[in-house]
Scaffold this motif. Structure first.
Motif, PDB file in Angstrom:
ATOM      1  N   GLY A 180       0.669  -1.724   0.300  1.00  0.00           N
ATOM      2  CA  GLY A 180      -0.149  -0.310   0.159  1.00  0.00           C
ATOM      3  C   GLY A 180       1.082   1.386  -0.278  1.00  0.00           C
ATOM      4  N   ILE A 181       1.553   1.233   0.523  1.00  0.00           N
ATOM      5  CA  ILE A 181       2.530   2.732   0.667  1.00  0.00           C
ATOM      6  C   ILE A 181       3.494   2.123  -0.663  1.00  0.00           C
ATOM      7  N   LYS A 182       3.823   1.380  -1.107  1.00  0.00           N
ATOM      8  CA  LYS A 182       4.334   1.636  -2.143  1.00  0.00           C
ATOM      9  C   LYS A 182       3.577   2.322  -3.826  1.00  0.00           C
ATOM     10  N   GLU A 183       2.112   1.440  -3.479  1.00  0.00           N
ATOM     11  CA  GLU A 183       1.502   2.249  -4.477  1.00  0.00           C
ATOM     12  C   GLU A 183       0.689   3.811  -4.182  1.00  0.00           C
ATOM     13  N   TYR A 184       0.788   3.283  -2.905  1.00  0.00           N
ATOM     14  CA  TYR A 184      -0.221   5.551  -2.759  1.00  0.00           C
ATOM     15  C   TYR A 184       0.783   6.828  -1.795  1.00  0.00           C
ATOM     16  N   CYS A 185       2.035   6.188  -1.678  1.00  0.00           N
ATOM     17  CA  CYS A 185       2.794   6.773  -1.314  1.00  0.00           C
ATOM     18  C   CYS A 185       4.662   6.868  -2.017  1.00  0.00           C
ATOM     19  N   PRO A 186       4.003   8.177  -3.469  1.00  0.00           N
ATOM     20  CA  PRO A 186       4.882   7.781  -4.303  1.00  0.00           C
ATOM     21  C   PRO A 186       6.760   8.677  -3.558  1.00  0.00           C
ATOM     22  N   ASN A 187       6.162   9.261  -2.480  1.00  0.00           N
ATOM     23  CA  ASN A 187       6.886  10.574  -2.412  1.00  0.00           C
ATOM     24  C   ASN A 187       8.185   9.853  -1.120  1.00  0.00           C
ATOM     25  N   ILE A 188       7.811   9.498  -0.859  1.00  0.00           N
ATOM     26  CA  ILE A 188       7.887   8.585   0.939  1.00  0.00           C
ATOM     27  C   ILE A 188      10.170   8.554   0.682  1.00  0.00           C
ATOM     28  N   PHE A 189      10.578   9.558   1.480  1.00  0.00           N
ATOM     29  CA  PHE A 189      12.023   9.608   1.424  1.00  0.00           C
ATOM     30  C   PHE A 189      12.643   9.472   3.085  1.00  0.00           C
ATOM     31  N   PHE A 190      11.487   9.153   4.117  1.00  0.00           N
ATOM     32  CA  PHE A 190      12.186   8.660   4.928  1.00  0.00           C
ATOM     33  C   PHE A 190      11.371   7.526   5.750  1.00  0.00           C
ATOM     34  N   LEU A 191      11.865   6.610   6.066  1.00  0.00           N
ATOM     35  CA  LEU A 191      11.458   5.558   7.125  1.00  0.00           C
ATOM     36  C   LEU A 191      11.520   5.142   8.274  1.00  0.00           C
ATOM     37  N   HIS A 192      11.581   4.472   9.018  1.00  0.00           N
ATOM     38  CA  HIS A 192      11.735   4.273  10.373  1.00  0.00           C
ATOM     39  C   HIS A 192      11.064   3.074  10.478  1.00  0.00           C
ATOM     40  N   ILE A 193      11.701   2.150  10.742  1.00  0.00           N
ATOM     41  CA  ILE A 193      10.522   0.593  11.038  1.00  0.00           C
ATOM     42  C   ILE A 193      10.672  -0.297  11.751  1.00  0.00           C
TER      43      ILE A 193
END
Length: 354
Positions: free
Chosen positions: A193-206
């Protein structure tokens, strides 16, 4: 303004009420407010409401104990946020149980840019219905669910979390405007879902709390986020296969420039990563599995730098609290000659915090 009422007796309560009542009379420019309450009695409601209604608040953090927020008083506080729809930019919740909370008040908050749910729980399908009525324009989202992991069978606990609901909640907040995301619920559906709907993500903390990401191609999917530049990967200490995680990242990581390995890595896995990683890292935090092998970890970084010539800063956990050996000093000097500054990881962590 920080209102902390976690430790209460009659005198403290009376003094707190008098203070809160006076705030709107003498202040009119409060923009930052933190409310921490263990027992949200009726006597506190009006003072809190008056502060929220009267001040041009831009940032609000709300902590109300789970036992206390089962009643309607918490809902009154949350509903009052509509009065700040034109000023509020950041909203944080800590340790709230949302099971009996109506989240439709959020649809009135027009200019929120940052939203955080920190160790919250109680999300239900009705929340998805309420939130789906508005297209949010959040730039930053932190969603750390609480009480969802069963340590004994190493999987998500379906009794305290419905993964489909969490996926829907996160989906309501995602969009093209989202730039920074922090999650501790990681599944294939959520990452897709993130890959499809958030194309501009530059920061990810998991935060990885189950072995699913090692069995499913979740990590390769994360690495395939082309806009991703800052990656902070954290694991629970009882997840023992951190070596596999490092190797998978070495095979698939490409676009990331700032990387935080927030877990111990054995030397062989670390060497695999440095030999195979295609990403041109600029800032990198590493936690060696054995401080006695610091020289070998540093040598691996030096070999990586010879190939990529991209690294500017290397942070190693507690590195500067121990004396250097002559061999280590030689390698550090080699790194310096290649433009790499070696620092304690604490100096870099602010880059990866959200």
């Amino acid at each position: 303004m920080d209102v902390n009422l976690k430790y209460q007796d009659d005198l403290i309560c009376q003094n707190a009420i008098e203070f809160l009542t006076m705030v709107p009379k003498f202040c009119n420019k409060i923009i930052d407010c933190e409310i921490s309450v263990d027992n949200l009695n009726e006597i506190f409601i009006n003072p809190f409401l008056n502060i929220i209604r009267s001040q041009p608040l831009e940032r609000i953090l709300i902590y109300i104990s789970r036992l206390s927020n089962l009643g309607g008083n918490t809902q009154k506080i949350l509903n009052s946020l509509e009065f700040r729809s034109d000023t509020l930019r950041e909203l944080s919740f800590e340790h709230l149980n949302f099971q009996r909370i109506d989240l439709s008040f959020m649809t009135d908050l027009e200019f929120i840019e940052k939203i955080k749910f920190i160790h919250c729980k109680g999300f239900i399908s009705e929340h998805c219905e309420a939130l789906s009525k508005k297209k949010f324009q959040f730039k930053e989202l932190k969603f750390w669910h609480d009480g969802f992991y069963n340590i004994y069978d190493m999987r998500y606990d379906k009794y305290s979390i419905e993964l489909n609901i969490v996926k829907s909640i996160i989906g309501c907040f995602c969009g093209e405007s989202l730039l920074k995301l922090s999650l501790n619920v990681i599944t294939m559906d959520i990452i897709n879902g993130i890959k499809e709907y958030c194309p501009n993500i530059f920061f990810l903390h998991i935060l990885i709390v189950s072995p699913e990401p090692f069995r499913d191609p979740i990590i390769p999917l994360i690495c395939d986020l082309s806009s991703l530049k800052i990656l902070h990967i954290q694991t629970k200490s009882f997840i023992f296969d951190s070596g596999t995680l490092a190797k998978v990242l070495g095979d698939f990581l490409t676009s990331v420039e700032y990387l935080f390995f927030d877990f111990f890595i054995d030397l062989l896995s670390f060497q695999y990563f440095t030999k195979n990683c295609k990403a041109n890292l600029k800032k990198w935090i590493v936690i060696p599995n054995d401080n006695s092998l610091r020289k070998d970890y540093l040598s691996s970084v030096n070999n990586y730098q010879k190939v990529h010539n991209s690294l500017k800063v290397l942070g190693i956990n507690k590195l500067l609290t121990f004396g250097w050996t002559n061999e280590e000093i030689e390698i550090v000097d080699l790194l310096k000659n290649q433009g790499v500054e070696v620092v304690a990881s604490e100096e870099l962590k602010f880059l990866f915090d959200f």
